[in-house]
Design an enzyme around this catalytic site. Structure first.
Site, PDB file in Angstrom:
ATOM      1  N   SER A  60      72.604  46.732  51.321  1.00 51.70           N
ATOM      2  CA  SER A  60      71.320  46.753  50.629  1.00 51.70           C
ATOM      3  C   SER A  60      70.612  45.403  50.728  1.00 51.70           C
ATOM      4  O   SER A  60      71.243  44.360  50.870  1.00 51.70           O
ATOM      5  CB  SER A  60      71.509  47.090  49.154  1.00 51.70           C
ATOM      6  OG  SER A  60      72.176  48.315  49.014  1.00 51.70           O
TER       7      SER A  60
HETATM    8  N1  SAH Z   1      76.277  49.147  47.804  1.00 51.22           N
HETATM    9  C1  SAH Z   1      76.269  49.012  49.238  1.00 51.22           C
HETATM   10  C2  SAH Z   1      75.176  49.866  49.865  1.00 51.22           C
HETATM   11  C3  SAH Z   1      75.778  50.778  50.833  1.00 51.22           C
HETATM   12  S1  SAH Z   1      74.758  52.053  51.485  1.00 51.22           S
HETATM   13  C4  SAH Z   1      76.214  47.562  49.670  1.00 51.22           C
HETATM   14  O1  SAH Z   1      76.030  46.670  48.812  1.00 51.22           O
HETATM   15  O2  SAH Z   1      76.383  47.298  50.846  1.00 51.22           O
HETATM   16  C5  SAH Z   1      75.340  53.438  50.538  1.00 51.22           C
HETATM   17  C6  SAH Z   1      76.782  53.820  50.679  1.00 51.22           C
HETATM   18  O3  SAH Z   1      76.967  54.994  49.874  1.00 51.22           O
HETATM   19  C7  SAH Z   1      77.223  54.189  52.086  1.00 51.22           C
HETATM   20  O4  SAH Z   1      78.310  53.393  52.458  1.00 51.22           O
HETATM   21  C8  SAH Z   1      77.607  55.658  51.958  1.00 51.22           C
HETATM   22  O5  SAH Z   1      78.705  56.019  52.791  1.00 51.22           O
HETATM   23  C9  SAH Z   1      77.967  55.780  50.480  1.00 51.22           C
HETATM   24  N2  SAH Z   1      77.928  57.141  49.939  1.00 51.22           N
HETATM   25  C10 SAH Z   1      77.021  58.121  50.174  1.00 51.22           C
HETATM   26  N3  SAH Z   1      77.356  59.247  49.498  1.00 51.22           N
HETATM   27  C11 SAH Z   1      78.500  58.976  48.823  1.00 51.22           C
HETATM   28  C12 SAH Z   1      79.370  59.745  47.972  1.00 51.22           C
HETATM   29  N4  SAH Z   1      79.143  61.035  47.701  1.00 51.22           N
HETATM   30  N5  SAH Z   1      80.451  59.132  47.461  1.00 51.22           N
HETATM   31  C13 SAH Z   1      80.748  57.834  47.742  1.00 51.22           C
HETATM   32  N6  SAH Z   1      79.983  57.066  48.552  1.00 51.22           N
HETATM   33  C14 SAH Z   1      78.870  57.626  49.082  1.00 51.22           C
END
Ligand code: SAH
Length: 211
Positions: A60
């Protein structure tokens, strides 16, 4: 490119864009964002932008991480926080600088494994990572004082709302149209949930089930 001066420049930019909470700004200045991504990308780590982390996912944008963190600690400091969507581990690391316990769940195994190594390498003993589908929250560890969802949902899964303490808060990007979402802060008030809309954002989608 990864010096304290570069990080301080990022903090100044966030301050200029309206982030005021010193706890958040200090956390951002301490977390080595360049270690949360592949080396090839790391020269851009302190730009205020989302960047690819593989598997079609992104780390993010620092402003959004700061905004979400600021929102969930604004009214009172949560002790135990659940993050859904570990991704690179960056948001979890920022939270872990501020709150006592961070639980974080990820549905893509390779990202979960990388993030787990990162937390170990950085010495975060208060981050507990799990490879699981965030649709169901983390019932064994519930309830949570706050929940931070970092993937765009059509609507917030019921299980997550039910795992909030009274007065607990959940923040999530909720779909508006195909590629924009509204960052929404939800507060549990007895049997009701109050909603506050904060910002337009763009996140990767929330996907049910483990990959
Ligand atoms: N918080 C992260 C942002 C990652 S992008 C950071 O600081 O880098 C969002 C993430 O959510 C992705 O890695 C994706 O695989 C995960 N995601 C999407 N749906 C999900 C679910 N149902 N359960 C767990 N993770 C999920």
């Amino acid at each position: 490119m990864t010096s304290q001066r570069t990080r301080d420049r990022l903090v100044k930019r966030l301050r200029d864009h309206g982030i005021q909470d010193e706890r958040v700004l200090s956390a951002i200045s301490h977390v080595p964002r360049h270690l949360c991504m592949d080396e090839a990308m790391s020269t851009r780590a302190y730009e205020d932008t989302a960047l690819p982390i593989g598997e079609g996912q992104t780390i993010s944008q620092p402003y959004i991480v700061a905004r979400m963190t600021e929102a969930v600690i604004r009214d009172r400091l949560p002790r135990k926080v659940l993050e859904v969507g570990t991704g690179s581990g960056y948001q979890a690391a920022v939270l872990a600088q501020i709150v006592e316990e961070v639980y974080t769940v990820e549905r893509i195994k390779s990202l979960y494994e990388k993030a787990k190594c990162l937390f170990q390498r950085l010495g975060y003993q208060n981050i507990h990572a799990s490879y699981t589908d965030g649709t169901w929250g983390l019932p064994d560890k519930a309830p949570f004082d706050a929940i931070v969802v970092t993937a765009a949902c059509q609507s917030v899964p019921e299980a997550l709302l039910s795992q909030l303490v009274l007065e607990g808060q959940l923040i999530a990007p909720i779909n508006h149209d195909e590629d924009t979402q509204i960052l929404t802060l939800i507060t549990r008030k007895g049997a009701d949930f109050e909603q506050e809309q904060l910002d337009w954002v763009r996140f990767v989608p929330f996907v049910p089930g483990c990959a």
